[in-house]
Design a protein around this motif. Sequence first.
Motif, PDB file in Angstrom:
ATOM      1  N   ILE A   1      -5.700   3.221  -9.100  1.00  0.00           N
ATOM      2  CA  ILE A   1      -6.919   2.602  -9.614  1.00  0.00           C
ATOM      3  C   ILE A   1      -6.950   1.178  -9.077  1.00  0.00           C
ATOM      4  O   ILE A   1      -5.926   0.491  -9.085  1.00  0.00           O
ATOM      5  N   ALA A   2      -8.108   0.743  -8.578  1.00  0.00           N
ATOM      6  CA  ALA A   2      -8.189  -0.568  -7.926  1.00  0.00           C
ATOM      7  C   ALA A   2      -9.152  -1.496  -8.643  1.00  0.00           C
ATOM      8  O   ALA A   2     -10.164  -1.059  -9.202  1.00  0.00           O
TER       9      ALA A   2
ATOM     10  N   LEU B   1       0.833  -1.199   0.000  1.00  0.00           N
ATOM     11  CA  LEU B   1       0.000   0.000   0.000  1.00  0.00           C
ATOM     12  C   LEU B   1       0.870   1.253   0.000  1.00  0.00           C
ATOM     13  O   LEU B   1       0.535   2.254  -0.639  1.00  0.00           O
ATOM     14  N   GLU B   2       1.996   1.186   0.687  1.00  0.00           N
ATOM     15  CA  GLU B   2       2.906   2.337   0.699  1.00  0.00           C
ATOM     16  C   GLU B   2       3.454   2.618  -0.694  1.00  0.00           C
ATOM     17  O   GLU B   2       3.602   3.780  -1.091  1.00  0.00           O
ATOM     18  N   LEU B   3       3.738   1.567  -1.478  1.00  0.00           N
ATOM     19  CA  LEU B   3       4.175   1.755  -2.852  1.00  0.00           C
ATOM     20  C   LEU B   3       3.053   2.368  -3.684  1.00  0.00           C
ATOM     21  O   LEU B   3       3.278   3.298  -4.465  1.00  0.00           O
ATOM     22  N   ALA B   4       1.836   1.852  -3.522  1.00  0.00           N
ATOM     23  CA  ALA B   4       0.696   2.394  -4.260  1.00  0.00           C
ATOM     24  C   ALA B   4       0.467   3.864  -3.905  1.00  0.00           C
ATOM     25  O   ALA B   4       0.155   4.685  -4.781  1.00  0.00           O
ATOM     26  N   MET B   5       0.632   4.214  -2.623  1.00  0.00           N
ATOM     27  CA  MET B   5       0.431   5.599  -2.202  1.00  0.00           C
ATOM     28  C   MET B   5       1.531   6.512  -2.708  1.00  0.00           C
ATOM     29  O   MET B   5       1.322   7.714  -2.857  1.00  0.00           O
TER      30      MET B   5
ATOM     31  N   GLY C   1     -11.163   8.255  -0.735  1.00  0.00           N
ATOM     32  CA  GLY C   1     -10.294   9.019  -1.619  1.00  0.00           C
ATOM     33  C   GLY C   1      -8.914   8.422  -1.768  1.00  0.00           C
ATOM     34  O   GLY C   1      -8.004   9.052  -2.313  1.00  0.00           O
ATOM     35  N   LEU C   2      -8.763   7.184  -1.303  1.00  0.00           N
ATOM     36  CA  LEU C   2      -7.476   6.503  -1.412  1.00  0.00           C
ATOM     37  C   LEU C   2      -7.216   6.052  -2.839  1.00  0.00           C
ATOM     38  O   LEU C   2      -6.067   6.006  -3.291  1.00  0.00           O
ATOM     39  N   VAL C   3      -8.275   5.683  -3.564  1.00  0.00           N
ATOM     40  CA  VAL C   3      -8.163   5.354  -4.987  1.00  0.00           C
ATOM     41  C   VAL C   3      -9.091   6.262  -5.777  1.00  0.00           C
ATOM     42  O   VAL C   3     -10.076   6.779  -5.253  1.00  0.00           O
ATOM     43  N   ASN C   4      -8.784   6.450  -7.039  1.00  0.00           N
ATOM     44  CA  ASN C   4      -9.584   7.332  -7.900  1.00  0.00           C
ATOM     45  C   ASN C   4     -10.727   6.613  -8.582  1.00  0.00           C
ATOM     46  O   ASN C   4     -11.775   7.210  -8.848  1.00  0.00           O
ATOM     47  N   HIS C   5     -10.506   5.335  -8.896  1.00  0.00           N
ATOM     48  CA  HIS C   5     -11.501   4.560  -9.632  1.00  0.00           C
ATOM     49  C   HIS C   5     -11.453   3.110  -9.173  1.00  0.00           C
ATOM     50  O   HIS C   5     -10.414   2.636  -8.710  1.00  0.00           O
ATOM     51  N   VAL C   6     -12.581   2.408  -9.345  1.00  0.00           N
ATOM     52  CA  VAL C   6     -12.656   0.959  -9.120  1.00  0.00           C
ATOM     53  C   VAL C   6     -13.235   0.329 -10.375  1.00  0.00           C
ATOM     54  O   VAL C   6     -14.221   0.814 -10.935  1.00  0.00           O
ATOM     55  N   THR C   7     -12.598  -0.752 -10.814  1.00  0.00           N
ATOM     56  CA  THR C   7     -13.080  -1.467 -11.981  1.00  0.00           C
ATOM     57  C   THR C   7     -12.915  -2.963 -11.744  1.00  0.00           C
ATOM     58  O   THR C   7     -12.442  -3.381 -10.688  1.00  0.00           O
ATOM     59  N   THR C   8     -13.309  -3.774 -12.692  1.00  0.00           N
ATOM     60  CA  THR C   8     -13.176  -5.216 -12.529  1.00  0.00           C
ATOM     61  C   THR C   8     -11.726  -5.635 -12.707  1.00  0.00           C
ATOM     62  O   THR C   8     -10.916  -4.910 -13.316  1.00  0.00           O
ATOM     63  N   SER C   9     -11.394  -6.803 -12.193  1.00  0.00           N
ATOM     64  CA  SER C   9     -10.037  -7.328 -12.353  1.00  0.00           C
ATOM     65  C   SER C   9      -9.674  -7.456 -13.824  1.00  0.00           C
ATOM     66  O   SER C   9      -8.553  -7.137 -14.238  1.00  0.00           O
ATOM     67  N   GLU C  10     -10.650  -7.934 -14.611  1.00  0.00           N
ATOM     68  CA  GLU C  10     -10.401  -8.155 -16.035  1.00  0.00           C
ATOM     69  C   GLU C  10     -10.122  -6.852 -16.782  1.00  0.00           C
ATOM     70  O   GLU C  10      -9.354  -6.832 -17.752  1.00  0.00           O
ATOM     71  N   ASP C  11     -10.756  -5.768 -16.341  1.00  0.00           N
ATOM     72  CA  ASP C  11     -10.634  -4.499 -17.052  1.00  0.00           C
ATOM     73  C   ASP C  11      -9.595  -3.554 -16.453  1.00  0.00           C
ATOM     74  O   ASP C  11      -9.394  -2.455 -16.963  1.00  0.00           O
TER      75      ASP C  11
ATOM     76  N   GLY D   1      -6.467  -3.084  10.259  1.00  0.00           N
ATOM     77  CA  GLY D   1      -7.499  -3.715   9.444  1.00  0.00           C
ATOM     78  C   GLY D   1      -7.355  -3.422   7.966  1.00  0.00           C
ATOM     79  O   GLY D   1      -6.555  -2.573   7.547  1.00  0.00           O
ATOM     80  N   MET D   2      -8.154  -4.121   7.180  1.00  0.00           N
ATOM     81  CA  MET D   2      -8.163  -3.920   5.735  1.00  0.00           C
ATOM     82  C   MET D   2      -9.465  -3.247   5.313  1.00  0.00           C
ATOM     83  O   MET D   2     -10.503  -3.425   5.945  1.00  0.00           O
ATOM     84  N   ILE D   3      -9.391  -2.475   4.257  1.00  0.00           N
ATOM     85  CA  ILE D   3     -10.591  -1.929   3.640  1.00  0.00           C
ATOM     86  C   ILE D   3     -10.693  -2.466   2.220  1.00  0.00           C
ATOM     87  O   ILE D   3      -9.690  -2.826   1.603  1.00  0.00           O
ATOM     88  N   ASP D   4     -11.923  -2.538   1.709  1.00  0.00           N
ATOM     89  CA  ASP D   4     -12.089  -3.034   0.348  1.00  0.00           C
ATOM     90  C   ASP D   4     -12.028  -1.878  -0.644  1.00  0.00           C
ATOM     91  O   ASP D   4     -11.868  -0.712  -0.270  1.00  0.00           O
ATOM     92  N   ALA D   5     -12.159  -2.205  -1.903  1.00  0.00           N
ATOM     93  CA  ALA D   5     -11.981  -1.212  -2.963  1.00  0.00           C
ATOM     94  C   ALA D   5     -13.010  -0.092  -2.869  1.00  0.00           C
ATOM     95  O   ALA D   5     -12.680   1.086  -3.062  1.00  0.00           O
ATOM     96  N   ASN D   6     -14.265  -0.426  -2.557  1.00  0.00           N
ATOM     97  CA  ASN D   6     -15.295   0.603  -2.480  1.00  0.00           C
ATOM     98  C   ASN D   6     -15.063   1.546  -1.303  1.00  0.00           C
ATOM     99  O   ASN D   6     -15.299   2.754  -1.410  1.00  0.00           O
TER     100      ASN D   6
END
Length: 260
Positions: free
Chosen positions: A124-125, A114-118, A178-188, A167-172
């Motif tokens: 985008i998740a 997560l530190e790398l992602a930040m 505001g930790l991620v800008n967008h959520v999409t499917t794994s495939e996309d 704890g962990m949080i999910d994509a939504n």
Amino acid sequence: MKYNNILSETSNGITTITINRPSKLNALNRETIQELHNAFDEANASSKTKVIIVTGSGEKAFVAGADISEFANFSVKEGAKLAAKGQELLFDFVANLSTPVIAAINGFALGGGLELAMAAHFRIASDNAKMGLPEVSLGVIPGYGGTQRLPQLVGKGGAMEMIMTAGMIDANQALQYGLVNHVTTSEDLLEFTEKIAGKIMKNSSVAIASAINAINANYEDGENGFKVEIEEFGNCFGTEDFKEGTQAFLQKRKANFPGK
């Protein structure tokens, strides 16, 4: 350049750097951190690269954390050195690159992951992503910038809760925070991220680098972000990209930025 733990591929202006240790859920060890530094440095220096995407191999994990076995027996001095070197070599290095970096978070992004992602310029998740900083459950704290970047992104209260509970949080939830800008499917995920990269590449790479520097200045101790913005704004007037961009606007055509 050949790597043992990552893959780096450039196509159509996008360099995709993939952490490739699936048997370890792409955990960051010292060798991987060094390889990531080298890959980011190489991509940033290349005229062929306009945007960098960083992701993890497989669907289970972006990066599931640091390789704990490497530092379980460290002393106080060794622990501090580990954090300092890691921040300089990778996390601060990525945050301050002049080339835009997008983290495509697939699966678990925990601890150093997560530190790398930040450290990337935005995130985008995939809808199966899980994010957290579980370090206090091991008797330590985030050491690669997590205690600083998480509050900047989600606010002090949210960061305190995430870090204290381990704890962990999910994509939504991450999207709401505001930790991620967008959520999409794994495939996309990669296709979606590449589309955003494509929008970035239509603009001036020189101006984008200036914008990154000005935005980052607001979060640096002792820096006056407004002053840096004024300086970078002025610098843009001396670039070929500025001349092309303004002429294209006046001539009602699309700009063809030389990147100079």
